[in-house]
Scaffold this motif. Structure first.
Motif, PDB file in Angstrom:
ATOM      1  N   HIS A   4      45.652  50.930  35.230  1.00 13.91           N
ATOM      2  CA  HIS A   4      44.288  50.987  35.901  1.00 13.91           C
ATOM      3  C   HIS A   4      43.526  49.640  35.775  1.00 13.91           C
ATOM      4  CE1 HIS A   4      40.787  52.161  38.598  1.00 13.91           C
ATOM      5  NE2 HIS A   4      40.127  51.922  37.351  1.00 13.91           N
ATOM      6  N   PHE A   5      43.454  49.233  34.445  1.00 17.89           N
ATOM      7  CA  PHE A   5      42.536  48.139  34.188  1.00 17.89           C
ATOM      8  C   PHE A   5      43.392  46.802  34.800  1.00 17.89           C
ATOM      9  CE2 PHE A   5      41.588  44.601  31.081  1.00 17.89           C
ATOM     10  CZ  PHE A   5      40.317  44.516  31.289  1.00 17.89           C
ATOM     11  N   SER A   6      44.525  46.638  34.314  1.00 18.04           N
ATOM     12  CA  SER A   6      45.343  45.569  34.874  1.00 18.04           C
ATOM     13  C   SER A   6      45.259  45.527  36.453  1.00 18.04           C
ATOM     14  CB  SER A   6      46.972  45.783  34.225  1.00 18.04           C
ATOM     15  OG  SER A   6      47.380  46.587  34.922  1.00 18.04           O
ATOM     16  N   THR A   7      45.619  46.512  37.131  1.00 15.50           N
ATOM     17  CA  THR A   7      45.320  46.223  38.541  1.00 15.50           C
ATOM     18  C   THR A   7      43.842  45.833  39.060  1.00 15.50           C
ATOM     19  OG1 THR A   7      44.955  48.693  38.910  1.00 15.50           O
ATOM     20  CG2 THR A   7      47.272  47.908  39.129  1.00 15.50           C
ATOM     21  N   GLN A   8      42.755  46.428  38.244  1.00 19.54           N
ATOM     22  CA  GLN A   8      41.528  46.014  38.646  1.00 19.54           C
ATOM     23  C   GLN A   8      41.320  44.738  38.275  1.00 19.54           C
ATOM     24  OE1 GLN A   8      38.792  48.151  36.382  1.00 19.54           O
ATOM     25  NE2 GLN A   8      36.983  47.884  37.851  1.00 19.54           N
ATOM     26  N   GLY A   9      41.791  44.112  37.176  1.00 27.30           N
ATOM     27  CA  GLY A   9      41.783  42.982  36.587  1.00 27.30           C
ATOM     28  C   GLY A   9      42.422  41.875  37.687  1.00 27.30           C
ATOM     29  N   ARG A  10      43.539  42.313  38.340  1.00 28.95           N
ATOM     30  CA  ARG A  10      44.260  41.455  39.336  1.00 28.95           C
ATOM     31  C   ARG A  10      43.297  41.276  40.615  1.00 28.95           C
ATOM     32  NH1 ARG A  10      50.056  44.093  38.749  1.00 28.95           N
ATOM     33  NH2 ARG A  10      50.436  43.437  36.663  1.00 28.95           N
ATOM     34  N   VAL A  11      42.904  42.567  40.909  1.00 32.20           N
ATOM     35  CA  VAL A  11      41.914  42.438  42.077  1.00 32.20           C
ATOM     36  C   VAL A  11      40.911  41.466  41.956  1.00 32.20           C
ATOM     37  CG1 VAL A  11      40.433  43.934  43.751  1.00 32.20           C
ATOM     38  CG2 VAL A  11      42.683  44.927  43.053  1.00 32.20           C
ATOM     39  N   MET A  12      39.925  41.620  40.637  1.00 32.63           N
ATOM     40  CA  MET A  12      38.965  40.678  40.488  1.00 32.63           C
ATOM     41  C   MET A  12      39.257  39.349  40.594  1.00 32.63           C
ATOM     42  SD  MET A  12      36.755  43.013  37.374  1.00 32.63           S
ATOM     43  CE  MET A  12      35.841  41.514  37.314  1.00 32.63           C
TER      44      MET A  12
END
Length: 159
Positions: A4-12
């Motif tokens: 979840h954190f890595s996808t959220q980081g990618r989106v940001m």
């Protein structure tokens, strides 16, 4: 959780990249519009100069028309040089004021004073006196060179 954190980081990160692309595109468009406006202003100024030349040519003659154009552009050049020199002098004054303010604030800084006191305690006053003498001599030489260079610059600027 880490997925979840890595996808959220990618989106940001993707949003950040898109924002940078958008702002770069906007800056490029604005620069292009400013360039077109500058070219149009230059062309309109050229036509105004041509019209003034033809008017003076018809009423006074070719020599007077050429002299009027030369005088006009000479005056514009003198104004531009005066503005440039005033701006340059002001920038030098600001730089000198900023340097003086920086030097004064560095010596008035409590952290700097505390550091200096710790150095004095660590080295000792008897060992520090020759170091201060050499530093003072070097500072004096640097100041005299700086004063000589600034007076030469001022003399060149006045000529």
């Amino acid at each position: 959780m880490s997925k979840h954190f890595s996808t959220q980081g990618r989106v940001m990160l993707q949003r950040l990249i898109n924002d940078v692309k958008e702002s770069a595109g906007s800056a490029l468009r604005l620069t292009s519009i400013a360039g077109v406006a500058a070219i149009a202003l230059f062309i309109s100024f050229a036509f105004l100069c041509a019209a003034a030349f033809i008017y003076v040519l018809q009423h006074y003659g070719p020599i007077e028309a050429c002299l009027a154009g030369a005088v006009l552009f000479f005056v514009v050049t003198l104004i531009a040089v005066a503005v440039y020199m005033a701006r340059r002098r002001e920038m030098r004054r600001r730089a000198a004021r900023a340097a003086k303010a920086t030097a004064a604030s560095a010596f008035a800084d409590p952290v700097m004073i505390a550091t200096g006191l710790q150095i004095v305690r660590a080295i000792g006053v008897k060992r520090l006196i020759p170091i201060i003498a050499v530093a003072g001599l070097a500072l004096g030489l640097m100041a005299s060179r700086g004063a000589a260079a600034s007076s030469e610059d001022e003399e060149q600027g006045e000529e």
